[in-house]
Structure formats: structure tokens, C-alpha cells
Write a protein that holds these residues in place. Structure first.
Motif, PDB file in Angstrom:
ATOM      1  N   LEU A   1       7.671  78.098  57.183  1.00 40.93           N
ATOM      2  CA  LEU A   1       7.728  79.537  57.422  1.00 40.93           C
ATOM      3  C   LEU A   1       6.302  80.073  57.399  1.00 40.93           C
ATOM      4  N   VAL A   2       5.914  80.782  58.461  1.00 41.05           N
ATOM      5  CA  VAL A   2       4.547  81.271  58.613  1.00 41.05           C
ATOM      6  C   VAL A   2       4.571  82.789  58.746  1.00 41.05           C
ATOM      7  N   ILE A   3       3.697  83.465  58.033  1.00 45.03           N
ATOM      8  CA  ILE A   3       3.616  84.921  58.119  1.00 45.03           C
ATOM      9  C   ILE A   3       2.828  85.296  59.370  1.00 45.03           C
ATOM     10  N   LYS A   4       3.398  86.175  60.171  1.00 43.45           N
ATOM     11  CA  LYS A   4       2.818  86.554  61.462  1.00 43.45           C
ATOM     12  C   LYS A   4       1.518  87.332  61.283  1.00 43.45           C
TER      13      LYS A   4
ATOM     14  N   GLN B   1       7.214  89.568  57.310  1.00 41.01           N
ATOM     15  CA  GLN B   1       7.104  90.068  55.944  1.00 41.01           C
ATOM     16  C   GLN B   1       7.329  88.949  54.934  1.00 41.01           C
ATOM     17  N   PHE B   2       6.642  89.035  53.785  1.00 43.93           N
ATOM     18  CA  PHE B   2       6.848  88.054  52.720  1.00 43.93           C
ATOM     19  C   PHE B   2       8.287  88.079  52.218  1.00 43.93           C
ATOM     20  N   ASP B   3       8.871  89.274  52.103  1.00 43.42           N
ATOM     21  CA  ASP B   3      10.230  89.388  51.562  1.00 43.42           C
ATOM     22  C   ASP B   3      11.246  88.639  52.427  1.00 43.42           C
ATOM     23  N   THR B   4      11.057  88.693  53.748  1.00 46.15           N
ATOM     24  CA  THR B   4      11.955  87.956  54.643  1.00 46.15           C
ATOM     25  C   THR B   4      11.795  86.454  54.439  1.00 46.15           C
ATOM     26  N   ALA B   5      10.555  86.019  54.281  1.00 43.84           N
ATOM     27  CA  ALA B   5      10.304  84.592  54.036  1.00 43.84           C
ATOM     28  C   ALA B   5      10.969  84.148  52.730  1.00 43.84           C
TER      29      ALA B   5
END
Length: 303
Positions: free
Chosen positions: A196-199, A222-226
């Protein structure tokens, strides 16, 4: 006395044609006719006796000389904008609006004490707090898109005050295959699993750092989605330690020690992209953020 052959408007039109990918697109963005833009660039090239653009098909491309001239022209137009902004600040007692850009990884709880102190002293100034990720904050600095920027990178030509240290750790679900492997984990094993990579929020993102070798990657904004996806046992991700500390303590997520990279540590800096144009509200907010900084500084700085 030297009299310029070209105008600021001509250079701005050239920049728009390049930035938006052609005369038609630039005309739409600038709300001008395409013929007026063609005429302006043609006159610019004629006055300089240098070909800046060549049209191939329906798209305009910079010549080698055009690349050099365009790059220098951006300094020219930015200096004019800064000069005009300075005049506005001189003529007003307090900024009506202050823009603060923050890297998404920066712990917000470190900012709240400064904001609580700022509110009663802000004289009604509207504060815009804008989240950016990775090179998005760098872009905000370089293009002067904010009054203050909290960034983990200070571009060349700018100064930044260190205000915090941010630690990143690699995490996954306790039942993920990576969590069951012998420790430390071979980095090659990571490439076999979903990352999982933050855009990056920049218009022109650059991959300057971070482990991105996994062929199977999902990009998250978003970090929360990850974190939500990790809790569904989907993938692994580098995340700020403060975002997942409680989940790791509860064993809802686990930290993965990787051979050669136990964790990543970044320094957050407070940057003022246009220090000469700093209004009183921006100065106040800057001083409050620095007052509440959470980082050890050499004692010699206070002498």
C-alpha cells in the motif's frame, strides 16, 4: 536606460502554452482567444530572434533554447508576483487569509497548541490548512502556494526550521504471511506481496525515497484508508509510528523488522516560501509553531 523588448504578459502566455499542453488548452484556461496567444508568442520570438516553440501536429514543443528561456522566465514572473504581493502587505495591517500547507505525516497534535494560541490573536484572519503528501509540500514551497509549509524536505534555495522528528515503521495484519516469517525479513520477500503506497499530491510527483519494489501496489490518498485496508489483512505499508502506535500495542497490527531497514526517520521543517512578504499574521503563527516545536536543538543556537 534599457527598454525591455518583451513584456511579462508574453512570458506568462508562453508558460501557459507549455504548462497546459498547447495553444487551445492555454486559451481556455486564460479565457483568451487562441489567435491572441499565437500572436503573443510569435511576437515574443520575433523580438528575441529566437525560436522558443515548434508545433508538431496539434501540440507545441519547446526547442532547446526555449527550455532555457522558459526556466529563466519563471523567475522573472515570480519576482513580479512577489513584488506585487509585497505592496499589498505594505498597504494592509493584517492578512485577511493565511495558508498553511502540512505534510500528511506530520503529527497534528503537535500543531494544536499553536493554533489554540493563534485564534484569539488572529484578528479574524481566515486560516486555510491544506494537506499534502511527499513532493506535494515541496511543490507548494517552490511555487509559493502557501504562506507557511511544514515539509519533510527543504528545496534548494529555501530555508527551514526543524520542528519535529517523524518515524515510519513497516506494518501489516498479524495474520499476514509476512508477519509469520522469520525475523528479520528478507527485503526480497516484500516484493511478493501487495504494498500500500500513499499517493503523492504533487502535480508532477517524483519518487525520491521509499521502498517501492513490489510489483503489486495499491495507491491510497490517506493514511487512515491504508490502516483500514491493513486491518482487513490487505497488504503491508510504511506508516508514521504515531498513526499506528496504539494498534500495534493492541496487536491489531504488527511491526515488520526488515533486514537493513528497521524504521525510517524524517525531520519535519517549517518553511516560509516568501520570507520578504511575511505579513504580521503569518509571523505570529510561525513564531507559535516554532515555540511548540518537538525536537532537540543544539544549545549553541540559543546563545
Amino acid at each position: 536606460m534599457y527598454r525591455p523588448k518583451t513584456t511579462i504578459e508574453q512570458w506568462r502566455i508562453l508558460q501557459a502554452v507549455v504548462d497546459y499542453g498547447g495553444y487551445a488548452q492555454a486559451a481556455e484556461k486564460l479565457n483568451k482567444s487562441q489567435s491572441s496567444l499565437n500572436h503573443a508568442v510569435a511576437k515574443l520570438q520575433s523580438m528575441l530572434d529566437v525560436q522558443l516553440l515548434e508545433v508538431i501536429g496539434r501540440k507545441a514543443f519547446l526547442t532547446e533554447a526555449g527550455h532555457v528561456m522558459l526556466r529563466r522566465s519563471r523567475y522573472l514572473t515570480q519576482n513580479v508576483e512577489d513584488l506585487e504581493s509585497l505592496a499589498i502587505n505594505i498597504n494592509q495591517d493584517w492578512e485577511p487569509e493565511i495558508q498553511l500547507v502540512i505534510d500528511l505525516a506530520y503529527p497534528r497534535e503537535l500543531l494544536y497548541p499553536a493554533l489554540r494560541q493563534f485564534l484569539p490573536l488572529s484578528r479574524g484572519s481566515r486560516l486555510q490548512i491544506i494537506d499534502h503528501v511527499l513532493t506535494g509540500t515541496e511543490e507548494a514551497i517552490k511555487q509559493h502556494k502557501a504562506d507557511l509549509v511544514i515539509s519533510t524536505y527543504v528545496p534548494k534555495g529555501f530555508l527551514g526550521e526543524p520542528i519535529a522528528t517523524i518515524e515510519f515503521i513497516l506494518v501489516c495484519h498479524p495474520e499476514h504471511p509476512l508477519a509469520l516469517m522469520p525475523r528479520p525479513i528478507d527485503p526480497n520477500e516484500l516484493a511478493q506481496h501487495l504494498q500500500l503506497v500513499i499517493k503523492d499530491s504533487s502535480i508532477s510527483p517524483e519518487e525520491k525515497s521509499g521502498w517501492l519494489k513490489s510489483e503489486n501496489r495499491w495507491t491510497i490518498s490517506q493514511f487512515d484508508t491504508a490502516i483500514d485496508l491493513l486491518q482487513q489483512n490487505l497488504g503491508f505499508c510504511w506508516l508514521p509510528q504515531h498513526k499506528v502506535k496504539m494498534l500495534v500495542e493492541k496487536n491489531e497490527l504488527v511491526c515488520l523488522p526488515v533486514q537493513g531497514s528497521q524504521f525510517k526517520q524524517l525531520t519535519a521543517f517549517l518553511v516560509c516560501p516568501t520570507p520578504d512578504n511575511k505579513g504580521p499574521g503569518t509571523q505570529l503563527l510561525e513564531s507559535l509553531i516554532l515555540h511548540h516545536r518537538q525536537i532537540d536543538l543544539p544549545s549553541s543556537l540559543y546563545k
